[in-house]
Structure formats: structure tokens, C-alpha cells
Design a protein around this motif. Structure first.
Motif, PDB file in Angstrom:
ATOM      1  N   ALA A   1       0.869  -1.189   0.000  1.00 27.37           N
ATOM      2  CA  ALA A   1       0.000   0.000   0.000  1.00 27.37           C
ATOM      3  C   ALA A   1       0.901   1.234   0.000  1.00 27.37           C
ATOM      4  O   ALA A   1       1.968   1.236   0.615  1.00 27.37           O
ATOM      5  N   LEU A   2       0.483   2.280  -0.754  1.00 28.46           N
ATOM      6  CA  LEU A   2       1.332   3.476  -0.879  1.00 28.46           C
ATOM      7  C   LEU A   2       0.558   4.726  -0.452  1.00 28.46           C
ATOM      8  O   LEU A   2      -0.614   4.902  -0.800  1.00 28.46           O
ATOM      9  N   TRP A   3       1.245   5.564   0.336  1.00 25.32           N
ATOM     10  CA  TRP A   3       0.735   6.915   0.652  1.00 25.32           C
ATOM     11  C   TRP A   3       1.734   7.856  -0.029  1.00 25.32           C
ATOM     12  O   TRP A   3       2.891   7.962   0.392  1.00 25.32           O
ATOM     13  N   LEU A   4       1.330   8.488  -1.085  1.00 30.64           N
ATOM     14  CA  LEU A   4       2.275   9.190  -1.943  1.00 30.64           C
ATOM     15  C   LEU A   4       2.613  10.579  -1.418  1.00 30.64           C
ATOM     16  O   LEU A   4       1.736  11.288  -0.918  1.00 30.64           O
ATOM     17  N   ASP A   5       3.880  10.909  -1.559  1.00 28.36           N
ATOM     18  CA  ASP A   5       4.334  12.287  -1.374  1.00 28.36           C
ATOM     19  C   ASP A   5       3.825  12.927  -0.092  1.00 28.36           C
ATOM     20  O   ASP A   5       3.176  13.973  -0.108  1.00 28.36           O
ATOM     21  N   ARG A   6       4.106  12.302   1.017  1.00 31.79           N
ATOM     22  CA  ARG A   6       3.604  12.826   2.301  1.00 31.79           C
ATOM     23  C   ARG A   6       4.709  13.578   3.040  1.00 31.79           C
ATOM     24  O   ARG A   6       5.902  13.276   2.885  1.00 31.79           O
ATOM     25  N   ASP A   7       4.265  14.547   3.839  1.00 29.38           N
ATOM     26  CA  ASP A   7       5.194  15.284   4.704  1.00 29.38           C
ATOM     27  C   ASP A   7       5.630  14.331   5.819  1.00 29.38           C
ATOM     28  O   ASP A   7       4.779  13.697   6.458  1.00 29.38           O
ATOM     29  N   LEU A   8       6.939  14.218   6.026  1.00 35.46           N
ATOM     30  CA  LEU A   8       7.419  13.227   7.017  1.00 35.46           C
ATOM     31  C   LEU A   8       7.582  13.811   8.415  1.00 35.46           C
ATOM     32  O   LEU A   8       8.089  13.146   9.328  1.00 35.46           O
ATOM     33  N   ALA A   9       7.130  15.079   8.587  1.00 34.37           N
ATOM     34  CA  ALA A   9       7.282  15.714   9.905  1.00 34.37           C
ATOM     35  C   ALA A   9       6.551  14.917  10.980  1.00 34.37           C
ATOM     36  O   ALA A   9       7.009  14.812  12.127  1.00 34.37           O
ATOM     37  N   SER A  10       5.430  14.302  10.586  1.00 37.36           N
ATOM     38  CA  SER A  10       4.621  13.570  11.578  1.00 37.36           C
ATOM     39  C   SER A  10       5.388  12.404  12.189  1.00 37.36           C
ATOM     40  O   SER A  10       5.088  11.962  13.299  1.00 37.36           O
ATOM     41  N   ILE A  11       6.396  11.884  11.475  1.00 40.28           N
ATOM     42  CA  ILE A  11       7.172  10.793  12.066  1.00 40.28           C
ATOM     43  C   ILE A  11       8.569  11.289  12.473  1.00 40.28           C
ATOM     44  O   ILE A  11       9.536  10.535  12.570  1.00 40.28           O
ATOM     45  N   GLY A  12       8.651  12.594  12.636  1.00 38.43           N
ATOM     46  CA  GLY A  12       9.873  13.184  13.190  1.00 38.43           C
ATOM     47  C   GLY A  12      10.918  13.555  12.178  1.00 38.43           C
ATOM     48  O   GLY A  12      12.030  13.934  12.532  1.00 38.43           O
ATOM     49  N   LEU A  13      10.611  13.481  10.875  1.00 37.37           N
ATOM     50  CA  LEU A  13      11.610  13.864   9.864  1.00 37.37           C
ATOM     51  C   LEU A  13      11.162  15.195   9.255  1.00 37.37           C
ATOM     52  O   LEU A  13      10.508  15.243   8.208  1.00 37.37           O
ATOM     53  N   HIS A  14      11.488  16.290   9.967  1.00 39.08           N
ATOM     54  CA  HIS A  14      11.002  17.606   9.560  1.00 39.08           C
ATOM     55  C   HIS A  14      11.666  18.074   8.270  1.00 39.08           C
ATOM     56  O   HIS A  14      12.849  17.855   8.043  1.00 39.08           O
ATOM     57  N   GLY A  15      10.845  18.724   7.448  1.00 39.73           N
ATOM     58  CA  GLY A  15      11.360  19.294   6.185  1.00 39.73           C
ATOM     59  C   GLY A  15      11.546  18.263   5.087  1.00 39.73           C
ATOM     60  O   GLY A  15      12.080  18.592   4.040  1.00 39.73           O
ATOM     61  N   LEU A  16      11.142  17.035   5.356  1.00 39.49           N
ATOM     62  CA  LEU A  16      11.321  16.005   4.309  1.00 39.49           C
ATOM     63  C   LEU A  16       9.965  15.486   3.847  1.00 39.49           C
ATOM     64  O   LEU A  16       8.979  15.533   4.595  1.00 39.49           O
ATOM     65  N   SER A  17       9.943  14.985   2.655  1.00 38.60           N
ATOM     66  CA  SER A  17       8.719  14.310   2.193  1.00 38.60           C
ATOM     67  C   SER A  17       9.116  13.019   1.486  1.00 38.60           C
ATOM     68  O   SER A  17      10.272  12.853   1.074  1.00 38.60           O
ATOM     69  N   GLY A  18       8.162  12.118   1.392  1.00 38.80           N
ATOM     70  CA  GLY A  18       8.446  10.828   0.760  1.00 38.80           C
ATOM     71  C   GLY A  18       7.176   9.999   0.679  1.00 38.80           C
ATOM     72  O   GLY A  18       6.092  10.455   1.072  1.00 38.80           O
ATOM     73  N   THR A  19       7.329   8.801   0.221  1.00 42.19           N
ATOM     74  CA  THR A  19       6.169   7.922   0.054  1.00 42.19           C
ATOM     75  C   THR A  19       6.236   6.803   1.088  1.00 42.19           C
ATOM     76  O   THR A  19       7.286   6.181   1.270  1.00 42.19           O
ATOM     77  N   PHE A  20       5.112   6.602   1.777  1.00 41.60           N
ATOM     78  CA  PHE A  20       5.041   5.484   2.726  1.00 41.60           C
ATOM     79  C   PHE A  20       4.659   4.239   1.941  1.00 41.60           C
ATOM     80  O   PHE A  20       3.632   4.234   1.260  1.00 41.60           O
TER      81      PHE A  20
END
Ligand SMILES: Nc1nc2c(ncn2[C@@H]2O[C@H](COP(=O)(O)O[C@H]3[C@@H](O)[C@H](n4cnc5c(=O)[nH]c(N)nc54)O[C@@H]3COP(=O)(O)O)[C@@H](O)[C@H]2O)c(=O)[nH]1
Length: 536
Positions: free
Chosen positions: A137-156
């Protein structure tokens, strides 16, 4: 067919025909070059797209391998210190997948970088649910701040309880600057998301091609997806850009096409002209069709009756025009077809003449024989129907004297023919090779004075020579035929001279078709001769 051929071969149309041929060749060559260039271009685009897609495939493979490794190596209780230790070991592998997490009930519980999260992070509904070959399952292009990686984005990317963050993949620049690329992620239900590159390119590729060479609204497009069809790349090359970038190549191709077309058109025309030249079409067809026998009446000046005819050949061309022998007799001689031709004439003339000759009447029939065919066996065989018992015809051969005639052999042949009742005349006497000397040596039935004598204007040198020629021939005791009688005066002159046996010429009648000649024969009496009978 005939009309088209004559039109194409007519000298006045040559320019137009050559131009049309050139145009057809030019358009075909430009079309073919366009086709091959488009094919090469698409192949090149495909190669570029494949190279760019490789980066995405590598990342995708790395993500799936990381998930496999997590499934195999994360054996400790989820989110326990040992589990975190195991997660970190995997995260340190040099595959670019550095953020791993444990996922349960729709929430991220702990990550490799930040351990147990103070508050589990709910990801919501995935953009792409697992389907078919792709059980992730993919969550595309999400802000990673919620998991503590501020200023980064990526796909779960999550499979079961294990997840990995796929970093944003920068799009590798294509080698050709006129190529625009877009990367999308596609769901099985047809939805798709732009991930990188130029937005809108993929949307263009969804419309069907609407132009030549597979163009979509003036663009060439090529699409390539990775295994499972999740990541797709579309490359777009606009025709306008290509015309600018490739203008030098295009101009060169047009110039080369124009030159090659000129050469090709000239060759094609020459080939066509050769295949459909008079020579080619005559030789191809005359044995099957088109040969026409015409009959020019011979007037017996002693009886004032038409008592015979000279058989003269014509050929009906493909466009139905009647061709005169001066065009095809040289061809027949050049190709060594004289016997074939004479045999055809004999066959056709016999069939036509025999069809109407009244019972009990006789007709003298004169044929022109090529000097090289003066062969008694062959002539007797070829003209057998004319000389068989009961035949109504008196056969005569007219032979033009040439340097090739060997007097002694010729005499043997002439004697053999005479034995079978066939008369031989020397044709065109007074011109070329004919001479009194050879005439004295050859025992023939008679001579036919060249038409130049009778056709000559009154008081001309030739006209005065006519009288001398008549005296000369008469002194040999041979029969005299005068042809080329074109006026009533000349005919009267010949009659008055008492030296001419037969007269032939346009004043009496032109060479006629069989029906007109049959008609003349039915009217052959003195009365009909006294009236002018110009026919044709
Ligand atoms: N071997 C063969 N030769 C043939 C055959 N058919 C014709 N020919 C030879 O072609 C030459 C040209 O023939 P043609 O165009 O038919 O001309 C003949 C007459 O039309 C023409 N003629 C007759 N009277 C007149 C006239 O008053 N005026 C005028 N301008 N022309 C006239 O003469 C030609 C007949 O010639 P000839 O044979 O010498 O009697 C021709 O020389 C033929 O030999 C064939 O079947 N076989």
C-alpha cells in the motif's frame, strides 16, 4: 489503356508526365524518410525513457527488498529495544531505504530513526491499495514531519506490519533537451498521480493518436511502465521543437529526396517509354492482334478491269490508330521476323479474299516478299492455300532487288515458283539496286516501275524518264506494272502508250479494307473505271 498510353507517350505531355512522376517519387521518398525518422525518433525516445525508468525500478526493487529483509529479520517484539536495534541494522544497509517503521491498525507505531513515537501517527486511507503483483500500500508524497523527519517528504510503502519511507526521487534529466518527461504512479482502477517531471505529459498520452506517424496533437509520445505498472514514464517530443532542432537534417533530406526523385523519375519514364515504345508494343503484340491486310487494286489496262490487288500490311496500334509499314517493316527485318510476318499476312489475306471471291472468277494477288526469304520450299509451303488445285487466285510475288540477291540462286527459286504457277515481279524498278543488267540475267514475269516515275510532275526529269523506262522494260518482253498513278492524265497517258500491262495508284484506288475491295470487284466493268474512283 491505349488512350492512356498514347497520352503518356505523346511528346507534348512528356514534361507533365515526368513532373508527375517526380512528384510521386518525391512525396513517396519524403513520406518514407518521415516514417523512418519517426520510427528512429520513437525508438530513441523509448531508450531515453527506459534509462530514466531504470532509476525508479531500482528504488522500487530496493523498497521491496527492504520489506523482505524486515519480514525476515525483525524477530523481536515490535517496537522493543531489540526490535529497534534490528530495525536500525536494516536501515543502515546501503540501499537508500533509511527510514523503516512498524505499522499497526492504520498507524505508525515506531520508526528506525525515532523509536517508539510519542503518539502513533495515523496515515489515513492509502493512495494505492495492494493489488495483483504489487502487494504494497502506498501513501504518496507525504510530509514526514509527523514521524519526526522535519522538512522532508516521501512515500510510505507498507506491506503487512512493516513499512519503509521511499525518498522523493529526483527525475534524471533526459539526454535530449527537446524531450519532456513526466513520471506518474498509477492505480489499478485507472487513477494516477503526478510524481515528477513536467505535469500534463501523461494526460496527453491518454488521448488516442490523431495524426500521421502516430502523432498526438502534434506531439510524439512514448509511455513505459515498470513491472506491475505502478510507475509510468511518458516522454513527449513536439513536432514544432523537432522541426527546429532537426531543421538541418530535414532540409538535407528534402534536397536529397528531390535529387533522388529526379533521377528515379527519369529512370521510370525511360523504362515506361521502353516498355511502351512503338517497337516494344509492336513486337509484343503483332503476332496476336492488330495486323491488317489492305488491298490495292491492280487495273488491267488491256481489259480496263480490276483483275488483281497488291496485299499491303498495316498495324492497328493500341490506341486504334493505323500504322503504316514504313514504321514496322524495318523492325520486322531487324528482329529477323520476316517469315513469321509474311506467313501471318498470307494466312489473313487468304481467309479474307477467299470469303467473297465469286465461283469461277479469278483474282491476281501480289505479295511483297523480303529478298532474304526468297526460298522456294518455304514460300510454297507458306502460300500453299493460294496455289492448291481449284484455287481462284493467281499468285505473284514482288521482290525488291537488293545487293543481297545472288542471281543464280534467285533464278532457281524463281523457276521453281514459276513451275507452281507463281509469278515473280521485280519491285521498285528504277531505283536502288535494280538495273537493266540484272534484269537481263533474271528471268521474271515482269517489273513494277518505282512509283516515283508516275508520281513525278509533268515535264519533270523523272516524268520524262518514265517513257524511257517503259521502252527499256518493254524491250525485254516482260510485263510492266506502273504504280503511283495519282491523276486521270497519267492513267490516260499509260493507256495511250500501249506499253503498260497493269496500273496501280491512288487515282484508281488507295489500299482498301477487305469490304471496300470486295465492293470494287463487284463493280469491275469498264463503266465504273471511267468515273473517278478515289476511295478513302
Ligand atoms: N515485305 C512486305 N512489305 C510490305 C508489306 N506491306 C507493305 N510493305 C512495304 O511497305 C512499303 C510501304 O507500303 P505502303 O505504305 O502500303 O505503300 C504502298 C502504297 O500505298 C503506295 N502507293 C501505291 N500507289 C500510290 C500512289 O498513287 N501514290 C502514293 N503516294 N503511294 C502509292 O506504294 C506502296 C506500295 O509499294 P510497292 O510494294 O513497291 O508496290 C512498300 O514499299 C511495301 O513494299 C508486306 O506485307 N510485306
Amino acid at each position: 489503356m491505349g488512350g492512356i498510353t498514347s497520352f503518356l507517350l505523346a511528346a507534348t505531355n512528356q514534361g507533365k508526365v515526368r513532373f508527375v512522376l517526380w512528384l510521386v517519387c518525391f512525396v513517396s521518398l519524403v513520406w518514407a524518410s518521415g516514417f523512418f525518422m519517426a520510427r528512429e525518433l520513437l525508438a530513441g525516445m523509448d531508450r531515453e525513457v527506459a534509462a530514466v525508468l531504470e532509476t525508479h525500478t531500482r528504488i522500487r526493487t530496493a523498497a521491496l527488498q527492504t520489506l523482505d529483509t524486515m519480514d525476515a529479520q525483525l524477530t523481536a517484539a515490535p517496537c522493543s529495544p531489540l526490535y529497534a536495534e534490528q530495525q536500525r541494522r536494516i536501515a543502515f544497509l546501503p540501499d537508500g531505504m533509511n527510514e523503516l517503521f512498524f505499522f499497526e491498525n492504520g498507524r505508525v507505531i515506531c520508526t528506525a530513526n525515532n523509536g517508539l513515537l510519542p503518539v502513533p501517527v495515523a496515515l489515513g486511507t492509502p493512495d494505492l491499495t495492494p493489488s495483483g503483483q504489487f502487494a504494497v500500500a502506498l501513501w504518496l508524497d507525504r510530509d514526514l514531519a509527523s514521524i519526526g523527519l522535519h522538512g522532508l517528504s516521501g512515500t510510505f510503502a507498507i506491506r503487512g506490519n512493516h513499512g519503509v519511507v521511499i525518498p522523493v526521487t529526483p527525475l534524471a534529466a533526459p539526454a535530449s533537451n527537446w524531450l519532456k518527461i513526466e513520471v506518474v504512479v498509477r492505480a489499478g482502477d485507472g487513477r494516477w498521480w503526478h510524481t515528477s517531471g513536467m505535469p500534463g505529459v501523461y494526460a496527453d498520452a491518454l488521448s488516442p493518436p490523431d495524426g500521421l506517424f502516430g502523432l498526438h496533437k502534434g506531439n510524439w509520445l512514448t509511455t513505459r511502465c515498470d513491472e506491475g505498472g505502478v510507475h509510468c514514464l511518458v516522454a513527449r517530443a513536439s513536432l514544432g521543437d523537432l522541426l527546429v532542432v532537426g531543421s538541418a537534417t530535414i532540409i538535407a533530406a528534402l534536397v536529397v529526396s528531390a535529387i533522388v526523385s529526379a533521377w528515379l523519375a527519369a529512370k521510370l519514364y525511360a523504362l515506361f517509354a521502353h516498355v511502351w515504345s512503338f517497337e516494344a508494343r509492336f513486337l509484343r503484340r503483332f503476332q496476336q492482334r492488330g495486323l491488317v491486310c489492305t488491298y490495292q487494286p491492280l487495273l488491267d489496262l488491256k481489259t480496263d478491269l480490276v483483275t488483281g490487288c497488291e496485299v499491303l500490311a498495316r498495324w492497328r496500334d493500341v490506341d486504334q490508330t493505323l500504322v503504316f509499314p514504313d514504321r514496322f517493316i524495318p523492325l520486322i527485318e531487324k528482329k529477323g521476323l520476316t517469315r513469321v510476318f509474311t506467313a501471318l499476312m498470307a494466312q489473313q489475306a487468304f481467309a479474307e479474299l477467299a470469303s467473297f471471291i465469286p465461283l469461277g472468277e479469278r483474282l491476281q494477288v501480289n505479295f511483297n516478299i523480303f529478298p532474304q526469304d526468297l526460298d522456294a520450299d518455304w514460300l510454297l509451303q507458306t502460300f500453299a492455300p493460294f496455289i492448291e488445285p481449284g484455287s481462284p487466285f493467281d499468285l505473284a510475288f514482288e521482290i525488291v532487288e537488293t545487293g543481297a540477291i545472288e542471281i543464280e540462286t534467285a533464278q532457281l527459286t524463281i523457276d521453281a515458283l514459276r513451275d507452281e504457277g507463281i509469278a515473280v515481279y521485280i519491285d521498285d524498278f528504277g531505283v536502288g539496286y535494280s538495273s537493266m543488267q540484272t534484269l537481263a540475267k533474271l528471268s521474271v514475269e515482269g517489273v513494277k516501275l518505282d512509283r516515283g516515275f508516275a508520281m513525278a510532275p509533268d515535264q519533270s526529269v523523272m516524268a520524262r524518264m518514265l517513257d524511257h523506262a517503259l521502252d527499256l522494260v518493254q524491250s525485254t518482253g516482260l510485263k510492266v506494272v506502273v504504280e503511283g498513278i495519282e491523276t486521270a492524265g497519267r492513267l490516260a497517258e499509260m493507256q495511250a502508250s500501249g506499253k503498260v500491262d497493269y496500273a496501280q495508284g491512288y487515282y484508281i484506288a488507295r489500299p482498301l479494307g477487305i469490304d471496300a475491295f470486295a465492293q470494287i470487284l463487284t463493280e469491275r466493268d469498264a463503266r465504273s473505271r471511267r468515273q473517278p474512283r478515289l476511295v478513302a
